[in-house]
Enzyme design. Structure first.
Site, PDB file in Angstrom:
ATOM      1  N   ARG A   1       0.823  -1.208   0.000  1.00 47.40           N
ATOM      2  CA  ARG A   1       0.000   0.000   0.000  1.00 47.40           C
ATOM      3  C   ARG A   1       0.862   1.264   0.000  1.00 47.40           C
ATOM      4  O   ARG A   1       0.509   2.274  -0.623  1.00 47.40           O
ATOM      5  CB  ARG A   1      -0.916  -0.027   1.230  1.00 47.40           C
TER       6      ARG A   1
ATOM      7  N   HIS B   1       0.381   4.292  -2.611  1.00 50.76           N
ATOM      8  CA  HIS B   1       0.102   5.676  -2.202  1.00 50.76           C
ATOM      9  C   HIS B   1       1.213   6.623  -2.639  1.00 50.76           C
ATOM     10  O   HIS B   1       0.958   7.805  -2.890  1.00 50.76           O
ATOM     11  CB  HIS B   1      -0.101   5.745  -0.690  1.00 50.76           C
TER      12      HIS B   1
ATOM     13  N   ASP C   1      -9.861  -9.257   3.309  1.00 55.82           N
ATOM     14  CA  ASP C   1     -10.288 -10.593   2.885  1.00 55.82           C
ATOM     15  C   ASP C   1     -10.358 -11.440   4.148  1.00 55.82           C
ATOM     16  O   ASP C   1      -9.340 -11.891   4.668  1.00 55.82           O
ATOM     17  CB  ASP C   1      -9.286 -11.173   1.882  1.00 55.82           C
TER      18      ASP C   1
ATOM     19  N   ASN D   1      -3.683   9.048   4.068  1.00 62.17           N
ATOM     20  CA  ASN D   1      -2.444   8.529   4.656  1.00 62.17           C
ATOM     21  C   ASN D   1      -2.413   8.571   6.175  1.00 62.17           C
ATOM     22  O   ASN D   1      -1.835   7.687   6.821  1.00 62.17           O
ATOM     23  CB  ASN D   1      -1.251   9.330   4.121  1.00 62.17           C
TER      24      ASN D   1
END
Length: 321
Positions: free
Chosen positions: A66, A70, A241, A97
């Site tokens: 991630r 970002h 998930d 962020n």
């Protein structure tokens, strides 16, 4: 649950290398052999550090992936790593962020190790890109060739960080637009969204879906409410998930078929729209997802890499030299 194949990656190297040829390298200075003579041990050094970090905390794999995403949505230049100072405002306090993006300490550790073997050679931006790839591999996902040669920004863009990154509340059309603005197709957007097969999200990012939407499995919603009450507990975490939270696989897409997408933006990929057929395909074809994800990650890693006199190789990733 619909039939599904769990991810297996016996050897995707030839396929992925073929895909790499189809990806446009934005600037010619990027090369998979960029450090072959100047820092030949950089890749195994990064890999070992990432494996150790993920072994210590499996969530860190998703965090490093991630962090790369970002950073790259504003240009793959390590600007996201810069700390605020009295005279400088970085990107860490941007809405997407703040209290969310993490892994900075791991990047610091890797940078220190790399500096010890190749002082002043390897950029923070390249470390972030390689660490994302190695994180996916450490959690059972595919590998890909990471073109190298990025330089580090000497500035940051808080406004862009606040506006460019896609929010978890976006609908399908807005997601397609957000990624199209960075040069991605709708199919690439769906593939990259599969990165949510690992990692966690804060209650504040999915509370509205949990309590206000009908396109969510009732038992799934009930199980989430203990972690995410209707008020309070904003920073409580739930796996994106919930089925295989620490394995990079295609179960994320199978969950969408059963209305078990955690974020509104997740479930939008399977909501009667144009992405439905791709979600179904990925839920049944692990290799197709792996190849498309790796291909899209190479493309993402080539978003506006810096070079020239307006950039540098930072000695400390948190501050300009």
């Amino acid at each position: 649950m619909s039939p599904m194949r769990r991810l297996s990656y016996p050897s995707l190297n030839l396929v992925l290398l073929g895909c790499l040829l189809a990806v446009q390298i934005v600037f010619a200075q990027l090369s998979d052999s960029y450090y072959a003579t100047t820092c030949p041990n950089v890749l195994p050094t990064i890999q070992a550090a990432v494996r150790a970090a993920v072994a210590n905390e499996s969530r860190m794999g998703a965090s490093l992936l991630r962090l790369h995403f970002h950073d790259c949505f504003g240009g793959c230049d390590a600007s996201i790593l810069l700390d605020d100072t009295a005279n400088f405002t970085g990107e860490k306090t941007a809405g997407p962020n703040a209290n969310s993006v993490r892994g900075f300490d791991v990047i610091d550790t890797i940078k220190s190790q790399v500096e010890s073997i190749c002082p002043g050679i390897v950029s923070c931006a390249d470390i972030v890109a390689v660490a994302a790839r190695d994180s996916v591999v450490a959690l059972g996902g595919p590998s890909w060739v990471v073109p190298l040669g990025r330089k580090d920004s000497t500035t940051a863009n808080l406004t862009a960080a606040n506006t460019d990154l896609p929010a978890p509340s976006l609908n399908l059309a807005a997601l397609i637009t957000a990624f199209a603005n960075k040069g991605f197709t709708a199919n690439e957007m769906v593939a990259l969204s599969g990165g949510h097969t690992i990692g966690q999200a804060r209650c504040t990012t999915f509370r509205a879906r949990l309590y206000n939407e009908n396109s969510i499995d009732a038992s799934f919603a009930a199980s989430l409410k203990a972690t995410c009450p209707s008020s309070g507990g904003d920073n409580n975490l739930t796996s994106l998930d919930v089925t295989t939270p620490t394995t990079f696989d295609n179960v994320y897409f199978a969950n969408l078929l059963n209305q078990k997408g955690l974020l509104h933006s997740d479930q939008q990929l399977f909501s009667g729209g144009s992405a439905d057929s791709q979600v179904r395909s990925y839920s049944n074809n692990a290799t197709a997802f792996a190849v498309d994800f790796a291909n899209a990650m190479v493309k993402m890693g080539n978003l506006s890499p810096l070079a020239g006199t307006s950039s540098q190789v930072r000695t400390n990733c948190r501050k300009v030299n």
